[in-house]
Enzyme design. Structure first.
Site, PDB file in Angstrom:
ATOM      1  N   ASP A   1      54.301  68.596 -47.596  1.00 45.84           N
ATOM      2  CA  ASP A   1      54.733  69.638 -46.673  1.00 45.84           C
ATOM      3  C   ASP A   1      53.679  69.886 -45.603  1.00 45.84           C
ATOM      4  O   ASP A   1      53.984  69.997 -44.410  1.00 45.84           O
ATOM      5  CB  ASP A   1      55.019  70.920 -47.451  1.00 45.84           C
ATOM      6  CG  ASP A   1      55.339  72.091 -46.541  1.00 45.84           C
ATOM      7  OD1 ASP A   1      56.397  72.065 -45.882  1.00 45.84           O
ATOM      8  OD2 ASP A   1      54.532  73.040 -46.482  1.00 45.84           O
TER       9      ASP A   1
ATOM     10  N   ASP B   1      62.837  68.471 -50.977  1.00 44.00           N
ATOM     11  CA  ASP B   1      61.551  68.408 -51.676  1.00 44.00           C
ATOM     12  C   ASP B   1      61.142  66.961 -51.969  1.00 44.00           C
ATOM     13  O   ASP B   1      59.950  66.626 -51.950  1.00 44.00           O
ATOM     14  CB  ASP B   1      61.631  69.182 -52.995  1.00 44.00           C
ATOM     15  CG  ASP B   1      61.734  70.688 -52.787  1.00 44.00           C
ATOM     16  OD1 ASP B   1      61.479  71.153 -51.657  1.00 44.00           O
ATOM     17  OD2 ASP B   1      62.075  71.397 -53.757  1.00 44.00           O
TER      18      ASP B   1
ATOM     19  N   GLU C   1      59.344  65.463 -48.947  1.00 40.69           N
ATOM     20  CA  GLU C   1      57.962  65.941 -48.846  1.00 40.69           C
ATOM     21  C   GLU C   1      57.083  65.307 -49.918  1.00 40.69           C
ATOM     22  O   GLU C   1      55.927  64.938 -49.646  1.00 40.69           O
ATOM     23  CB  GLU C   1      57.932  67.463 -48.971  1.00 40.69           C
ATOM     24  CG  GLU C   1      58.584  68.164 -47.793  1.00 40.69           C
ATOM     25  CD  GLU C   1      58.622  69.671 -47.953  1.00 40.69           C
ATOM     26  OE1 GLU C   1      58.742  70.364 -46.926  1.00 40.69           O
ATOM     27  OE2 GLU C   1      58.541  70.160 -49.095  1.00 40.69           O
TER      28      GLU C   1
ATOM     29  N   GLU D   1      54.730  67.481 -53.423  1.00 36.03           N
ATOM     30  CA  GLU D   1      55.575  68.187 -52.454  1.00 36.03           C
ATOM     31  C   GLU D   1      54.727  69.135 -51.602  1.00 36.03           C
ATOM     32  O   GLU D   1      54.870  69.197 -50.377  1.00 36.03           O
ATOM     33  CB  GLU D   1      56.649  68.954 -53.193  1.00 36.03           C
ATOM     34  CG  GLU D   1      57.519  69.840 -52.324  1.00 36.03           C
ATOM     35  CD  GLU D   1      58.212  70.906 -53.140  1.00 36.03           C
ATOM     36  OE1 GLU D   1      58.529  71.959 -52.564  1.00 36.03           O
ATOM     37  OE2 GLU D   1      58.420  70.701 -54.350  1.00 36.03           O
TER      38      GLU D   1
END
Length: 231
Positions: free
Chosen positions: A45, A114, A117, A41
């Site tokens: 991101d 999440d 990502e 994650e």
């Protein structure tokens, strides 16, 4: 997760994982223990922000930094990612611990965001930046095509900050007044302290960020009601 389920998800993503274990990891919420998708994650991101920034830079050559920043924020925010996750039915594939599963974690926006990502991070890990970039663009294609510099992309917190900066006033101070409830049912009360305002707006919502945005909007409304000499 069965091979058929993997295949269904990969078809929706437009990407087939060589390592099903990597995809399984990307779908594993921290509530299952270790290993989980938190590191993927984190990676995803960063890649998401970079790819979106590059696409906006190329699409809007005349845009100023602040405009690009607002457009990017709108595309990478949790609500947008949760909508994408819902379209992909990621809630049907997420691996959760027993407590999260019973409390409805498969439908929680933060968990869904999440997952998007983490999947981006997993694609990067397996196939590199080019494949991850293709995935991001594919997932955001419609939203990217609909963007315009004339759109009201600025959220209330950004608008309040720019209002105060343009008048050389201190930035707002967001303070937690009260937290009610437990776990997934928490509600946050946030006050927005703004120089020049006698009243201190307080807003309540299911997340701190949402409450802060509501309080910022209330502060902006109050500021706009002040006589010009008081601004």
């Amino acid at each position: 997760m069965s091979q058929n389920a993997f295949a269904q998800l990969e078809k929706q993503l437009g990407y087939e994982f060589e390592s099903k274990a990597l995809l399984r990891l990307a779908l594993s919420h921290r509530s299952v223990g270790l290993p989980n998708n938190e590191r993927l994650e984190f990676l995803g991101d960063s890649i998401l922000n970079f790819v979106v920034a590059e696409q906006l830079y190329l699409a809007f050559p005349e845009a100023k930094e602040g405009q690009l920043t607002r457009l990017r924020a709108n595309l990478v925010k949790g609500d947008t990612l949760a909508e994408i996750a819902t379209t992909l039915s990621l809630g049907n594939f997420v691996r959760l611990g027993e407590g999260e599963r019973k409390s409805g974690g498969h439908a929680r926006a933060s968990i869904l965001a999440d997952l998007v990502e983490a999947i981006i991070g997993a694609v990067y890990q397996e196939s590199g930046l080019s494949a991850a970039k293709e995935l991001v663009i594919r997932l955001l294609k419609d939203r990217l095509n609909q963007l315009s510099l004339d759109d009201p992309q600025k959220d209330s917190k950004s608008a309040l900050q720019e209002y105060l900066q343009s008048r050389q006033l201190p930035l707002p101070d967001y303070q937690v007044v009260k937290v009610e409830g437990e776990g997934h049912a928490q509600r946050f009360s946030i006050q927005c302290v703004v120089s020049g305002l006698e009243a201190t707006p307080i807003a309540t919502d299911t997340s701190r960020k949402k409450a802060e945005k509501k309080a910022a909007r209330m502060a902006l409304d109050l500021l706009n009601e002040l006589p010009r000499g008081g601004r």
